[in-house]
Write an enzyme that holds these catalytic residues in place. Structure first.
Site, PDB file in Angstrom:
ATOM      1  N   ASP A   1      -8.793  -6.523   0.105  1.00  0.00           N
ATOM      2  CA  ASP A   1      -8.982  -5.644  -1.042  1.00  0.00           C
ATOM      3  C   ASP A   1      -9.570  -6.373  -2.249  1.00  0.00           C
ATOM      4  OD1 ASP A   1      -8.979  -3.494  -2.728  1.00  0.00           O
ATOM      5  OD2 ASP A   1      -6.817  -3.194  -2.730  1.00  0.00           O
TER       6      ASP A   1
ATOM      7  N   HIS B   1      -4.140   1.850   1.699  1.00  0.00           N
ATOM      8  CA  HIS B   1      -2.923   1.699   0.902  1.00  0.00           C
ATOM      9  C   HIS B   1      -1.804   2.622   1.378  1.00  0.00           C
ATOM     10  CE1 HIS B   1      -5.095  -1.005  -1.624  1.00  0.00           C
ATOM     11  NE2 HIS B   1      -5.897  -0.056  -2.099  1.00  0.00           N
TER      12      HIS B   1
END
Length: 453
Positions: free
Chosen positions: A319, A268
């Protein structure tokens, strides 16, 4: 030995015509351009990238969390509570079926392999299975079904926050102390031996919030082989908590205490200052970006322009698996930069178009993050290959970088026609070779979980 022929292929030194690729024991044995046609024309042949970040089980709850919760400021943290409730229902059989389906969708989207960031270790209530690595074994079994290349990354998750509070009800299935995690990691490595030679074992501390500071500092030396992954600087409340507890922002703390280098893939990195961005890029660590999930959860926008300008390595992952689409991950990454800065073609250069620059980076960064010999159509690499349908109207009259741009910005994953993972021809004519059986098992799980949310 299998020989593949493509009228156009992306090689390490650029585009080439009439390319023959020889594959032997899953690896590329020879690459020759300007050869006579032999067999079917694969059209546009590319290396297939690695999906570097997946929580496979979350795919089964995709689309079920789009209503507003009781808090008018619904956020990542309210979504997270729904996720905890959902996962308490999952059995090992469920996880295997969901994971096989997710890996199938990744392959059909054009990925050649995936990294499973695996923290769902124990039974509901937190009691370990008789086999400590039962759930890791189910991820392995799913890869046997799907044929996807797998980098399994068991995750150490011990605490509910920087204050080392106990894990909450939804988190207890994740929890291990350092000693038990070491045992689990070893057992997961044994389970991986059932797979072909292209598998890989990594290790991960979940995040700064979830592991003791002393264990974070020693993690790389405790697990000296294979890639290392960790969530970092995803949400503003996470940044605030680390700064309040440890006296530094997460990226600065990790830079000062964890010896970050090119073994690390940091997921991220959406909450970074300009200085943090440049300093982290200089370590050689990969930024594991998940643009669709980061958009879905309101994580923020990765500073891609600054990171690329600093020579940073990047890769992409799906994800939460709310949507599995290679082309959309790349497009969303670029569009986020345009929306933030009010510009166009934000990541292009004079030498490379937008899609070409992003794809080149993702191929190299994904291979690095998975510890996988892939990312290029070159001798000695695993034959992770992706063929686009050059007969598609979206590619009519297009070649080279223009074809890539047309795929990413004007087309979608329906242009993916064939995919090989370490030479396994798992997607043919746009569909996975075991799609029917994998979908049937997944459908059964979805029906059984219908009331979970």
């Amino acid at each position: 030995m299998e020989k593949l022929w493509a009228s156009e292929a992306l090689l390490p030194n650029g585009w080439a015509r009439d390319v023959t690729v020889a594959v032997d024991a899953g690896r590329i044995a020879a690459v020759t351009a300007n050869t006579p046609r032999s067999g079917a024309d694969l059209g546009l042949l590319l290396p297939a990238p690695v999906n570097v970040h997946s929580h496979a089980f979350q795919r089964a709850m995709a689309g079920l969390t789009e209503r507003r919760g009781p808090d008018p400021r619904d956020s990542f943290w309210t979504w997270r509570q729904l996720m905890f409730r959902f996962l308490d229902r999952l059995t090992p059989d469920d996880v295997q079926a969901i994971t096989a389906f997710v890996q199938m969708e990744m392959l059909e989207a054009g990925y050649g392999a995936s990294v499973e960031f695996h923290y769902l270790h124990h039974q509901p209530g937190g009691v370990p299975y008789d086999d400590l690595a039962e759930m890791s074994g189910r991820i392995v079994a799913a890869a046997e079904q799907s044929g996807a290349g797998l980098c399994l990354v068991p995750v150490h998750y011990q605490y509910g926050g920087c204050d080392m509070r106990d894990l909450g009800p939804g988190q207890v299935r994740f929890g291990n102390d350092a000693a038990r995690f070491e045992q689990l990691h070893a057992a997961a490595g044994k389970a991986l031996r059932a797979l072909p030679a292209d598998h890989m074992l990594g290790a991960a501390p979940h995040s700064l919030r979830a592991v003791r500071r002393e264990d974070l500092g020693a993690f790389a030396s405790r697990y000296p082989h294979g890639p290392l992954h960790m969530h970092l600087a995803e949400q503003s409340p996470e940044v605030d908590e680390v700064q309040a507890s440890w006296g530094a922002r997460p990226v600065d703390w990790a830079l000062d205490h964890m010896g970050l280098d090119d073994r690390w893939c940091l997921i991220h990195c959406t909450q970074m200052t300009p200085n943090e961005t440049q300093s982290l890029a200089a370590t050689g660590a990969v930024a594991g970006l998940c643009p669709i999930t980061e958009s879905s959860l309101g994580d923020g926008i990765f500073d891609g322009v600054r990171w690329f300008d600093a020579g940073g390595a990047v890769a992409v992952g799906s994800d939460s698996n709310i949507r599995i689409s290679l082309s959309e991950e790349l497009r969303t990454l670029d569009y986020s930069q345009r929306l933030r800065d009010g510009t166009r073609a934000a990541l292009a250069t004079e030498q490379a178009s937008t899609a070409r620059r992003i794809l080149d980076a993702v191929l190299a960064g994904g291979a690095q993050a998975a510890g996988r010999d892939s990312g290029a159509i070159a001798v000695g690499q695993w034959a992770d290959l992706l063929a686009l349908d050059s007969g598609s109207i979206h590619l009519e009259g297009r070649s080279g970088d223009q074809a890539l741009d047309s795929w990413i910005f004007a087309g979608d994953d329906r242009l993916v026609r064939d995919v090989w993972s370490a030479g396994r021809h798992v997607v043919q004519n746009g569909a996975h070779i075991r799609r029917e059986a994998i979908v049937a098992a997944y459908r059964k799980v979805i029906k059984s979980l219908g009331d979970a949310l």
